[in-house]
Motif scaffolding. Sequence first.
Motif, short mmCIF file in Angstrom:
data_model
loop_
_atom_site.label_atom_id
_atom_site.label_comp_id
_atom_site.label_asym_id
_atom_site.label_seq_id
_atom_site.Cartn_x
_atom_site.Cartn_y
_atom_site.Cartn_z
N GLU B 2 0.56 -1.21 0.07
CA GLU B 2 -0.09 0.56 0.12
C GLU B 2 0.73 1.13 0.04
N GLU B 3 0.48 2.36 -0.64
CA GLU B 3 1.40 3.33 -0.26
C GLU B 3 0.16 4.76 0.06
N ARG B 4 1.44 5.15 1.06
CA ARG B 4 0.49 6.56 1.77
C ARG B 4 1.29 7.83 1.21
N HIS B 5 1.13 8.74 0.65
CA HIS B 5 0.99 9.76 0.61
C HIS B 5 1.07 11.01 1.49
N LEU B 6 1.83 11.79 1.94
CA LEU B 6 1.53 13.34 3.10
C LEU B 6 2.33 14.02 2.51
N THR B 7 2.68 15.26 3.62
CA THR B 7 3.35 16.30 3.41
C THR B 7 3.87 16.40 4.42
N CYS B 8 4.82 16.71 4.54
CA CYS B 8 6.07 16.48 5.73
C CYS B 8 5.83 18.30 6.21
N ILE B 9 5.39 18.18 7.58
CA ILE B 9 5.36 19.63 8.24
C ILE B 9 6.33 19.78 9.62
N ARG B 10 7.35 18.62 9.16
CA ARG B 10 8.16 19.79 10.08
C ARG B 10 9.21 20.67 10.29
N CYS B 11 9.59 20.86 8.47
CA CYS B 11 9.92 22.86 8.75
C CYS B 11 8.79 22.60 7.11
N THR B 20 5.37 3.38 1.90
CA THR B 20 4.87 2.18 1.34
C THR B 20 5.17 1.65 2.23
N LEU B 21 3.92 0.40 2.77
CA LEU B 21 3.63 -0.15 4.09
C LEU B 21 3.21 -1.82 3.30
N ASP B 22 3.64 -2.85 3.66
CA ASP B 22 3.27 -4.16 4.02
C ASP B 22 2.61 -4.62 5.10
N ASN B 23 1.15 -4.69 4.75
CA ASN B 23 0.44 -5.59 5.81
C ASN B 23 0.67 -4.07 7.20
N GLY B 24 0.78 -3.33 7.04
CA GLY B 24 0.72 -2.61 8.65
C GLY B 24 2.32 -2.00 8.59
N GLU B 25 2.97 -2.93 7.94
CA GLU B 25 4.86 -2.36 8.61
C GLU B 25 5.11 -1.51 7.20
N VAL B 26 5.88 -0.15 7.15
CA VAL B 26 6.51 0.72 6.49
C VAL B 26 8.18 -0.16 5.76
N VAL B 27 8.05 -0.45 4.82
CA VAL B 27 9.03 -1.04 3.84
C VAL B 27 9.95 0.42 3.48
N ASN B 28 9.09 1.37 2.76
CA ASN B 28 9.94 2.00 2.39
C ASN B 28 9.23 3.61 2.44
N VAL B 29 10.55 4.47 3.14
CA VAL B 29 9.65 6.23 2.82
C VAL B 29 11.00 6.70 1.24
N THR B 30 10.09 6.77 0.73
CA THR B 30 10.52 8.62 -0.40
C THR B 30 10.55 9.73 -0.31
N GLY B 31 10.69 11.08 -0.95
CA GLY B 31 10.48 12.24 -1.11
C GLY B 31 10.89 12.60 0.00
N ASN B 32 10.95 12.14 1.15
CA ASN B 32 11.97 13.15 1.80
C ASN B 32 13.27 13.65 1.76
N THR B 33 13.86 15.07 2.77
CA THR B 33 14.70 15.86 1.96
C THR B 33 16.20 15.29 3.70
N CYS B 34 15.40 14.94 4.88
CA CYS B 34 15.73 14.68 6.16
C CYS B 34 15.51 13.71 6.67
N LYS B 35 16.89 13.34 7.56
CA LYS B 35 15.83 12.56 8.17
C LYS B 35 14.63 12.57 9.31
N ARG B 36 14.30 13.80 9.67
CA ARG B 36 13.21 13.73 10.33
C ARG B 36 11.86 14.24 9.37
N GLY B 37 12.07 13.98 8.08
CA GLY B 37 10.41 13.36 7.07
C GLY B 37 10.84 12.34 7.52
N ASP B 38 11.83 11.40 7.36
CA ASP B 38 11.49 9.75 7.26
C ASP B 38 10.40 9.39 9.31
#
Lengths: 420, 120
Positions: B2-11, B20-38
């Motif tokens: 499953e893919e979820r799209h978010l806007t980061c609010i940390r900055c 990207t989620l697999d059975n509710g488990e996060v398998v991948n995070v893309t599009g963030n620029t820094c660790k805080r976004g992850d």
Amino acid sequence: MMKTYDIIVIGGGPAGLAAGVAAHDAGVDNILIVERDDHLGGILNQCIHNGFGLHTFKEELTGPEYAQRFIDQVLEREIPYVLNTMVVDMSEDKVVTLMSRERGIETVQAKAIILAMGCRERPRGALNIPGYRPAGIYSAGTAQRLVNIEGYMPGKKVVILGSGDIGLIMARRMTFEGAKVQCVAEVMPYSGGLKRNIVQCLDDFDIPLLLSHTVVNIHGKDRLTGVTIAEVDERRRPIPGTETYYDCDTLLLSVGLIPENELSHNSGVQISPVTNGPVVDETMATNHEGVFACGNVLHVHDLVDYVSEEAGTAGRHAAEYVQGKVADKGEAVVLKAVDGVRYTVPATIHVNSMDDKVTVRFRVAGVFKNRYIGVYFNDERKVHRRKQVMAPGEMEQVILRKADLEAFDGLHTITIKVED
Amino acid sequence: MEERHLTCIRCPLGCQITVTLDNGEVVNVTGNTCKRGDQYARKEVTDPTRTVTSIVRVNGGDVAMVSVKTKTDVPKDKIFDVLETLTDVVVEAPVHIGDVIVADAAGTGVDIIATKQVNA
């Protein structure tokens, strides 16, 4: 004999409270804070959402909690204040005219004045929206007061024009109270509000944000029945054929804030045409000797923490002025805002009298990605700082150190710009 | 998957993040620029929480309404359940900042407390 105060603070909101406290802590206790509402705290009293104070108190407070921290400081120091009292005039020789229901008209003499009157919302009249003048059209802040202070709901089906922070906050607030918020329309291609508010006030509740859209017609004669919203082109003109009708009984306007400077204007304080606030130096002093300014009357802020900090500077320096501690300021270095930087506060810096460092705050004129903030002493570049993104809705700052300014021979101008 | 799209609010950057989620488990995070976004994205898709703020009516006070908040964050999907507990609440003045208005709101284990001083 007219009663004399060392310092009169006009306004008992976050700026006035912090200025009064700082002036007191700098050794002046003959102070009067004048507030026109029936409580201290100003607009924070109706900002019941959280997110205040992260910089000042290192915790997330709601508006009323943040205000109370400063109210408590005023009460602990027994700083005198009056409520339900409006300053109707201040003269060039600092005679201040107060008006209240209880005491009528009074005139008092101030040695120094701190302007902390805050700002007002831009009204419908400034927007030239055609249509009737039915009930149901409010500025977002008025609706916020009705709901959060008075306990009245302005309506059930809401459209919000303008994506300023108060509009976004009210979208969530009205939703919490059971209203249906149809959409937020923003004439610019970007939002004027903070990212966090777009996500947590709109996205969380699936409220659409229509960028490059505006209200082109208002329907209803006695009570608002709906609005027509159209897309606009790059010159902000409505595009024919894009009109959509939205059913609503309430339209909230969140279309900008204007510093409230009638008093300043009438007493000869120089006003910046960009900020609509007084032009000040590094001590928050205006061109009118002994008159200082801070908070949203000076320039509109996003974060109250910065208001408190700036007000502290104004209060401290107003105290020094009253105590006769202001040394010869000498020549002023002029701060120039160019190439995408709209203004700076302060507008001038006296190297002789400046603190060890001065925070210069400014706003940019558009959205800039992967550009640099450049700071030039005369023609020499001193700062070249990369910013991933800059937007008009987020205030920027640079910190200037006294040692650096002193070390630069013949410094007369500091230029701040957006550059590659 | 499953893919979820978010806007980061940390900055102010507001990165568009795809999780990207697999059975509710996060398998991948893309599009963030820094660790805080992850960090933000992982929390937001697995355990989104919010502080809820609102108002309740006051009897005999110098203002008609007192502002309140959940003492800590509550699960995002409990927001309206939490608000529901406030509907008919009326408190008597005086009210102090920190006074408990509703204990254990909607079974979240979180109290709703006053955020404004209301004098009698």
